[in-house]
Design an enzyme around this catalytic site. Structure first.
Site, PDB file in Angstrom:
ATOM      1  N   ASP A   8       0.012   4.378  -1.847  1.00  0.00           N
ATOM      2  CA  ASP A   8      -0.634   3.109  -1.485  1.00  0.00           C
ATOM      3  C   ASP A   8       0.035   2.643  -0.191  1.00  0.00           C
ATOM      4  O   ASP A   8       1.132   3.105   0.162  1.00  0.00           O
ATOM      5  CB  ASP A   8      -0.377   2.115  -2.627  1.00  0.00           C
ATOM      6  CG  ASP A   8      -0.624   0.691  -2.227  1.00  0.00           C
ATOM      7  OD1 ASP A   8      -1.749   0.399  -1.786  1.00  0.00           O
ATOM      8  OD2 ASP A   8       0.309  -0.138  -2.315  1.00  0.00           O
ATOM      9  N   ASP A  10      -0.243  -1.137   1.508  1.00  0.00           N
ATOM     10  CA  ASP A  10       0.249  -2.526   1.539  1.00  0.00           C
ATOM     11  C   ASP A  10       1.137  -2.824   0.342  1.00  0.00           C
ATOM     12  O   ASP A  10       0.690  -2.727  -0.794  1.00  0.00           O
ATOM     13  CB  ASP A  10      -0.938  -3.494   1.587  1.00  0.00           C
ATOM     14  CG  ASP A  10      -1.706  -3.368   2.896  1.00  0.00           C
ATOM     15  OD1 ASP A  10      -2.917  -3.130   2.863  1.00  0.00           O
ATOM     16  OD2 ASP A  10      -1.063  -3.461   3.963  1.00  0.00           O
TER      17      ASP A  10
HETATM   18  C1  XBP Z   1      -3.977  -4.154  -0.398  1.00  0.00           C
HETATM   19  C2  XBP Z   1      -5.242  -4.883  -0.306  1.00  0.00           C
HETATM   20  C3  XBP Z   1      -5.849  -5.095   1.053  1.00  0.00           C
HETATM   21  C4  XBP Z   1      -4.917  -5.956   1.920  1.00  0.00           C
HETATM   22  C5  XBP Z   1      -5.684  -6.600   3.047  1.00  0.00           C
HETATM   23  O1  XBP Z   1      -4.277  -2.822  -0.087  1.00  0.00           O
HETATM   24  O2  XBP Z   1      -5.810  -5.251  -1.327  1.00  0.00           O
HETATM   25  O3  XBP Z   1      -7.066  -5.777   0.832  1.00  0.00           O
HETATM   26  O4  XBP Z   1      -4.414  -7.039   1.126  1.00  0.00           O
HETATM   27  O5  XBP Z   1      -6.286  -5.579   3.834  1.00  0.00           O
HETATM   28  P1  XBP Z   1      -3.390  -1.611  -0.760  1.00  0.00           P
HETATM   29  P2  XBP Z   1      -7.859  -5.679   4.204  1.00  0.00           P
HETATM   30  O6  XBP Z   1      -4.363  -0.871  -1.654  1.00  0.00           O
HETATM   31  O7  XBP Z   1      -2.909  -0.801   0.411  1.00  0.00           O
HETATM   32  O8  XBP Z   1      -2.234  -2.248  -1.534  1.00  0.00           O
HETATM   33  O9  XBP Z   1      -8.093  -7.086   4.719  1.00  0.00           O
HETATM   34  O10 XBP Z   1      -8.049  -4.616   5.243  1.00  0.00           O
HETATM   35  O11 XBP Z   1      -8.574  -5.397   2.904  1.00  0.00           O
HETATM   36 MG    MG Z   2      -0.529  -2.264  -2.478  1.00  0.00          MG
END
Ligand code: XBP
Ligand code: MG
Length: 262
Positions: A8, A10
């Site tokens: 993953d 973020d």
């Molecule tokens: C986390 C998310 C993303 C980010 C924002 O992604 O849910 O929506 O918060 O990015 P991950 P966007 O699966 O990497 O933890 O605005 O591009 O959605």
């Molecule tokens: Mg994440």
């Protein structure tokens, strides 16, 4: 035997959500919307995967006439494009370093010929910005597969993005390990059948990670060794490839004996 590590982005590769939150708020200003997502609000909104879906959910809860809601829904793609532009500009200054142990484990995996993949809800532009900033242009090429954003309809906690990563890798789930930071992400990885390591972030700490195969504060490295309890559980001062292989093999044996039980 582990053939691929699927990360993953973020919260897992880097603690990026504060920068996302700021980018959302800057984008709202650009559209002259009097919205501000405070930290407590954003912690709640993070339960919705996907920035566009998050904005739509926020609009849905606004006490405004239906016609105004319809107008705002129409604006979501443009607001999100602006937010992504602002986010990638913010990330370029290096404000979100890779979390402790990420670079080390990526290098160990490469050294061992283990494939690397991404399974993220965020956009490809955001993944590129983060990986290029910290790993250089060649950094992106370290990853055999980058499954992200709108490549799938059903976002986490649905398993779709992990299933896309697995099918692109051409590997079975039981030869791969998932790395996550959130409950939505853990559910997605487990639903795809992956042995899953969770390293909660400041935004996701306190979630229900009971189904994780391993929960650590971070992956760890010589500068950031794991706390004694976690080091004992892992069998070393950080989660190295050797420790991961041993934990994964034990879990696979357990699941075989579980299935064999009458
Ligand atoms: C986390 C998310 C993303 C980010 C924002 O992604 O849910 O929506 O918060 O990015 P991950 P966007 O699966 O990497 O933890 O605005 O591009 O959605
Ligand atoms: Mg994440």
């Amino acid at each position: 035997m582990i053939l691929a590590l699927i990360f993953d982005v973020d919260g897992t590769l880097a603690d990026t959500e504060e920068t996302h939150r700021q980018a959302f708020n800057y984008a709202f200003l650009r559209f002259e919307l009097k919205w501000e997502w405070t930290k407590p609000m954003y912690r709640e909104l993070l339960k919705i995967s996907g920035g566009k879906e998050r904005i739509e959910c926020f609009i849905g809860a606004l006490s405004v006439p239906l016609a105004e809601k319809a107008r705002l829904y129409q604006l979501v793609p443009a607001i999100h494009r602006t937010k992504t532009q602002l986010y990638t500009e913010l990330i370029a200054d290096g404000r979100c370093p890779l979390r402790p142990g990420v670079s080390r484990l990526l290098a160990e995996a490469q050294e061992a010929g283990i494939l690397l993949a991404i399974a993220s809800t965020t956009t490809a532009a955001n993944v590129d910005a983060l990986l290029t900033r910290h790993l250089g242009r060649s950094g992106l090429r370290q990853f055999h597969t980058i499954a992200c954003g709108d490549l799938v309809q059903q976002k986490k906690p649905a398993p779709d993005i992990y299933q896309l990563a697995l099918s692109t890798l051409g590997l079975p789930a039981d030869r791969c390990v998932g790395f996550e930071d959130s409950v939505n992400g853990l559910r997605a990885a487990k639903a795809a059948g992956l042995f899953t390591v969770v390293t909660p972030s400041q935004w996701t700490a306190g979630g229900d990670f009971a189904e994780a195969d391993l929960e650590l504060p971070y992956l760890g490295d010589p500068e950031h060794p794991l706390p004694p309890t976690q080091a004992a559980a892992v069998g070393g001062p950080w989660l190295g490839l050797a420790q991961l292989k041993s934990l994964h093999a034990a879990a696979m044996r357990d699941s075989v004996s579980e299935r064999a039980r009458p």
